[in-house]
Design a protein around this motif. Structure first.
Motif, PDB file in Angstrom:
ATOM      1  N   PHE A 113       0.812  -1.209   0.000  1.00 45.53           N
ATOM      2  CA  PHE A 113       0.000   0.000   0.000  1.00 45.53           C
ATOM      3  C   PHE A 113       0.852   1.269   0.000  1.00 45.53           C
ATOM      4  O   PHE A 113       0.421   2.303  -0.512  1.00 45.53           O
ATOM      5  CB  PHE A 113      -0.960   0.019   1.200  1.00 45.53           C
ATOM      6  N   TYR A 114       2.048   1.198   0.576  1.00 49.44           N
ATOM      7  CA  TYR A 114       2.907   2.383   0.622  1.00 49.44           C
ATOM      8  C   TYR A 114       3.731   2.559  -0.652  1.00 49.44           C
ATOM      9  O   TYR A 114       4.149   3.669  -0.976  1.00 49.44           O
ATOM     10  CB  TYR A 114       3.848   2.307   1.825  1.00 49.44           C
ATOM     11  N   LEU A 115       3.948   1.492  -1.389  1.00 49.32           N
ATOM     12  CA  LEU A 115       4.824   1.522  -2.566  1.00 49.32           C
ATOM     13  C   LEU A 115       4.469   2.595  -3.593  1.00 49.32           C
ATOM     14  O   LEU A 115       5.366   3.276  -4.102  1.00 49.32           O
ATOM     15  CB  LEU A 115       4.839   0.138  -3.223  1.00 49.32           C
ATOM     16  N   PRO A 116       3.179   2.810  -3.932  1.00 51.76           N
ATOM     17  CA  PRO A 116       2.874   3.853  -4.928  1.00 51.76           C
ATOM     18  C   PRO A 116       3.337   5.249  -4.522  1.00 51.76           C
ATOM     19  O   PRO A 116       3.614   6.085  -5.382  1.00 51.76           O
ATOM     20  CB  PRO A 116       1.340   3.802  -5.037  1.00 51.76           C
ATOM     21  N   ASN A 117       3.461   5.504  -3.206  1.00 49.90           N
ATOM     22  CA  ASN A 117       3.835   6.831  -2.747  1.00 49.90           C
ATOM     23  C   ASN A 117       5.285   7.167  -3.059  1.00 49.90           C
ATOM     24  O   ASN A 117       5.648   8.341  -3.138  1.00 49.90           O
ATOM     25  CB  ASN A 117       3.585   6.942  -1.239  1.00 49.90           C
ATOM     26  N   ILE A 118       6.127   6.164  -3.225  1.00 46.92           N
ATOM     27  CA  ILE A 118       7.538   6.422  -3.491  1.00 46.92           C
ATOM     28  C   ILE A 118       7.836   6.461  -4.989  1.00 46.92           C
ATOM     29  O   ILE A 118       8.968   6.720  -5.389  1.00 46.92           O
ATOM     30  CB  ILE A 118       8.446   5.376  -2.805  1.00 46.92           C
ATOM     31  N   ILE A 119       6.828   6.207  -5.817  1.00 48.00           N
ATOM     32  CA  ILE A 119       6.988   6.276  -7.270  1.00 48.00           C
ATOM     33  C   ILE A 119       6.632   7.685  -7.731  1.00 48.00           C
ATOM     34  O   ILE A 119       5.654   8.270  -7.281  1.00 48.00           O
ATOM     35  CB  ILE A 119       6.099   5.235  -7.979  1.00 48.00           C
TER      36      ILE A 119
END
Length: 297
Positions: A113-119
């Motif tokens: 769930f957090y991964l998209p925020n670092i893209i």
């Protein structure tokens, strides 16, 4: 006694030693360019020519009389901001509440769930542009499901929905991380006492946990409001302001006027108004959030 206090008090040179370099950098990078840009907002400079003419408040008149695209961009940004702030915070808090319970693969779900925020927003925009234009219609055609074959980026309403979907998907992970920290910091003894008194899971969450997390919720609101109003990269890569300029955000509108239309004076005036809008909105939000925190304490 007074001598001891004066001896322990930091000297002026110590303040200058620690704060001086950072203050100088802040002055050069932020304050001076801001003052210069305010000066340019009263000119008709195109950003290239050496000829700069002073035109007074004409740029600001054009902004508020609708001669520029600023008001239309503000309307779109305001609508998107409301949708993003509400959906992003609800989704982030709901996921955080779920992932603070005892479920399998808890850590893996947090990463997912957090991964998209670092893209980066540009990458996400181009990826989702392919999904909306090619991926979903192909799946809809295969399943004979009409809604998926909708030209998502071809109409105003569906383009609005597409931007909200991608924005919420990208930003809810950040809200989730903050709220997980808030929820895990609540005393387990308090929760156990509420259970003993007969409170169910919903009552514990809404009557005990959420009020105790108001400081964190304020931070989430501040961040999501700021992100929604400053949206640029995702807007640029996903729709480029289309169709027919219906999804141009404030930041994208300023960029277009400055670098595509060579209206640098107008763009600096729009950026100054944009700064004032952000300042007012965040100040009002912080005031009411702090007032709510004081009521709950």
């Amino acid at each position: 006694m007074n001598r001891k206090k004066s001896f322990n008090r930091p000297a002026l040179w110590e303040h200058l030693l620690f704060l001086g370099p950072a203050s100088i950098v802040f002055l050069i990078v932020i304050i001076i360019p801001f003052i210069i840009s305010v000066g340019y907002s009263f000119t008709d400079w195109n950003g290239v020519s050496s000829n700069i003419s002073f035109i007074g408040i004409k740029n600001f008149i054009d902004i508020f009389t609708g001669k520029s695209n600023f008001l239309g961009a503000f309307k779109f940004t305001f609508i998107i901001a409301i949708c993003n702030v509400v959906c992003m915070n609800i989704a982030g808090i709901a996921i955080a509440a779920l992932l603070t319970t005892k479920i399998p693969l808890q850590s893996a779900f947090r990463v997912v769930f957090y991964l998209p925020n670092i893209i980066g927003g540009l990458i996400l925009g181009f990826v989702w542009q392919f999904i909306f234009i090619n991926g979903l219609p192909a799946i809809g055609k295969l399943l004979h499901f009409g809604p998926l074959m909708t030209p998502w980026l071809g109409t105003e309403m569906t383009a609005y929905a597409a931007i909200v979907i991608v924005s919420v998907w990208q930003g809810m992970g950040y809200v989730m991380v903050i709220m997980i920290a808030a929820l895990t910091g609540i005393s387990s003894e308090l929760v156990e006492a509420a259970k003993i008194d007969g409170a169910n899971a919903f009552q514990i969450f809404f009557k005990i946990k959420l009020p105790l997390c108001m400081t964190y919720i304020t931070l989430c609101l501040f961040w999501t409001i700021s992100q929604a109003f400053k949206m640029f990269d995702l807007n640029y890569s996903l729709t480029k302001g289309g169709p027919y300029g219906s999804t141009v955000s404030l930041a994208l509108n300023i960029y277009n006027d400055a670098f595509a239309n060579n209206k640098y004076g107008l763009a600096t005036a729009e950026s100054f108004v944009f700064f004032v809008i952000i300042l007012v909105i965040t100040s009002v939000q912080m005031y009411f959030s702090r007032k709510k925190e004081e009521e709950l304490m």
